[in-house]
Design an enzyme around this catalytic site. Structure first.
Site, PDB file in Angstrom:
ATOM      1  CD1 TRP A   1      -2.668   1.614   0.466  1.00 48.67           C
ATOM      2  CD2 TRP A   1      -2.025   1.902   2.592  1.00 48.67           C
ATOM      3  NE1 TRP A   1      -3.388   2.664   0.987  1.00 48.67           N
ATOM      4  CE2 TRP A   1      -3.011   2.860   2.287  1.00 48.67           C
ATOM      5  CE3 TRP A   1      -1.482   1.878   3.874  1.00 48.67           C
ATOM      6  CZ2 TRP A   1      -3.450   3.798   3.222  1.00 48.67           C
ATOM      7  CZ3 TRP A   1      -1.918   2.804   4.798  1.00 48.67           C
ATOM      8  CH2 TRP A   1      -2.897   3.752   4.470  1.00 48.67           C
TER       9      TRP A   1
ATOM     10  CG  ASP B   1      -2.220  -2.605   7.264  1.00 47.51           C
ATOM     11  OD1 ASP B   1      -3.353  -2.546   7.773  1.00 47.51           O
ATOM     12  OD2 ASP B   1      -1.831  -1.824   6.368  1.00 47.51           O
TER      13      ASP B   1
ATOM     14  CE  LYS C   1     -10.045   0.094   3.078  1.00 43.54           C
ATOM     15  NZ  LYS C   1      -9.495   0.678   1.907  1.00 43.54           N
TER      16      LYS C   1
END
Ligand code: KET
Length: 467
Positions: free
Chosen positions: A196, A277, A313
């Protein structure tokens, strides 16, 4: 390592690198005082202090702005895609940039269970808007740790996990990074290549030094497992390693359970510190437990690790900025001392976290009925993404688009790493108004049955017409 306290230079003093046994008690007291002063005003390093006392350019009558020298920064590589998309007047435009869920109708989705929880919160007149503690909402923290580590996690039962509510996944990574920069003996963090795009920036600003380990093999469009093992195997002992808990962004490529086990053994044998993460728990497989398996394997061996969780999300709470940092420690006493230091990271950064998003999450996680409703809605989102993968794959095959597109159905989570290059991406944006990151990543959640033919046409034209 920089000296702890040899000169009144606030910058070097702010660096808590030397073992405290190496300095005298009076130095330590003085050091604590100076650190307190520096902490109270983190921007006040020695250079800033000098600038503050020297003649200020604002002191005269300047027609020019004091900011005239400021150059325009580029847009963010991910969020900037949405900025460009918003400016495009085309009726067929399609935003496959940011990883945000959309319905079949292309609309953002507020989960029904979130609306129910919010209603309950609004109706509860006993709720107030007082500041939360520095560590955030206590219920939220307990329930978040349970969600990622498992309800029966011995680490939780033994009270050796500290969980702090932070500003979504990004904030959790940032706070965890700065805690490590201040208190962990190794300041190097290894992040996957690619990862990311915000990871290197977050950790560098937190005070860590960022290196990469091989992760993705463009030739197979799969995991470069050998490269990963070699790079972690040659990392210095104790280095921090950033791992995507599931649904690796941007590649959609995850290690298998057997590969995770090998990674775990290697990392533990070299005392590498895992920093997970977890931004997509539930989105990879549709199961919250299955998607937490990598983290749980590392916690089950009794070792230490950090986990950054995001509810952006999986609960669709993007703009509420709700997430958690958990630090799993060896003992309850260490966990409580660690927490006391995490508070010192948070307090001067944003003081304490917001109450609303965390209240929504806590309301859902503690009510069996709402929790069940959430898992059903989450599974529906994951399934829609999987169905988009199949539809896109079938459409490209039906059109005879050159290339092996099977990675579209093999990859996991919100994104497909298409393999399209930056010129092909630019072509698709220019000619077809399809917006995506320049590395060829598309957010599958931004697609629908209606828009698949448009994307298929664009990909076909890009791979047949652009070199
Ligand atoms: N980690 C990963 C791997 C990640 O993809 C994101 C967001 C985050 C953390 C941070 O999410 P937060 O909203 O702070 O909880 N990724 C999407 C959005 C973004 O770039 O901000 C994306 O990649 O599109």
């Amino acid at each position: 390592m920089r000296p702890q306290l040899t000169s009144p230079d606030a910058h070097s003093i702010a660096s808590p690198s030397s073992p405290s046994s190496a300095i005298s008690a009076s130095d330590r007291r003085l050091n604590a005082l100076v650190r307190h002063l520096v902490d109270a005003s983190p921007a006040m390093d020695s250079q800033n202090l000098k600038d503050t006392v020297s003649a200020s350019p604002t002191s005269g009558f300047h027609a020019d702005s004091v900011f005239a020298h400021v150059v325009r920064a580029p847009e963010d590589p991910i969020l900037g895609v949405t900025v460009a998309y918003n400016k495009d007047p085309s009726p067929v435009k399609l935003n496959l940039g940011v990883g945000a869920y959309r319905t079949e109708e292309g609309k953002p989705l507020v989960l029904n269970v979130v609306r129910r929880a919010e209603q309950q919160i609004v109706n509860d007149r006993a709720r107030v808007k007082e500041y939360l503690p520095i560590v955030g909402l206590a219920d939220f923290n307990k329930l978040s740790a349970k969600l990622i580590l498992g309800a029966d996690s011995p680490a939780i039962q033994e009270n050796r996990v500290t969980t702090v509510e932070c500003l979504s996944g990004t904030g959790s990574l940032r706070v965890g990074g700065e805690f490590l920069a201040r208190h962990y003996h190794q300041r190097t963090i290894y992040i996957p290549q690619p990862t990311w795009g915000n990871h290197p920036k977050v950790f560098t600003i937190a005070g860590l030094s960022v290196k990469t380990y091989r992760y993705y093999d463009p030739a197979t469009r799969g995991l470069n497992f050998q490269g990963l093992l070699e790079d972690l195997g040659s990392a210095p002992s104790g280095a921090i390693v950033l791992l995507h808990a599931c649904a690796h962004n941007p590649t959609g490529v995850d290690p298998t359970v057997q590969q995770w086990e090998q990674i775990r053994q290697l990392m533990r044998s070299k005392a590498l510190l895992p920093f997970f993460d977890s931004a997509y728990q539930g989105f990879a497989s549709g199961s919250l437990d299955a998607d937490a398996q990598s983290v749980r394997m590392f916690v089950a061996d009794g070792g230490e690790c950090l986990v950054a969780q995001s509810y952006a999300k999986n609960m669709g709470l993007y703009g509420e900025r709700v997430g958690a940092l958990s630090i799993v420690c060896k003992t309850a006493d260490i966990a409580s001392r660690v927490e006391s230091q995490v508070k010192l990271v948070v307090r001067p950064m944003y003081s304490n976290p917001p109450i609303h998003g965390a209240s929504i999450v806590a309301t859902i996680l503690k009510d069996r009925d709402m929790y069940n409703e959430w898992t059903i809605e989450l599974k529906a989102m994951a399934d829609r993404i999987i169905s988009m993968r199949h539809q896109l794959f079938d459409a490209l095959r039906a059109k005879g688009t050159p290339g092996d597109w099977s990675h579209i159905i093999k990859q996991i989570g919100m994104f497909t790493f298409t393999g399209l290059n930056s010129e092909q991406v630019a072509f698709m944006t220019r000619e077809y108004h399809i917006y995506m990151t320049s590395d060829g990543r598309i957010s599958m959640a931004g697609l629908s049955t209606r828009t698949i033919p448009h994307l298929t046409d664009a990909i076909h034209a890009a791979v047949t017409g652009v070199v």
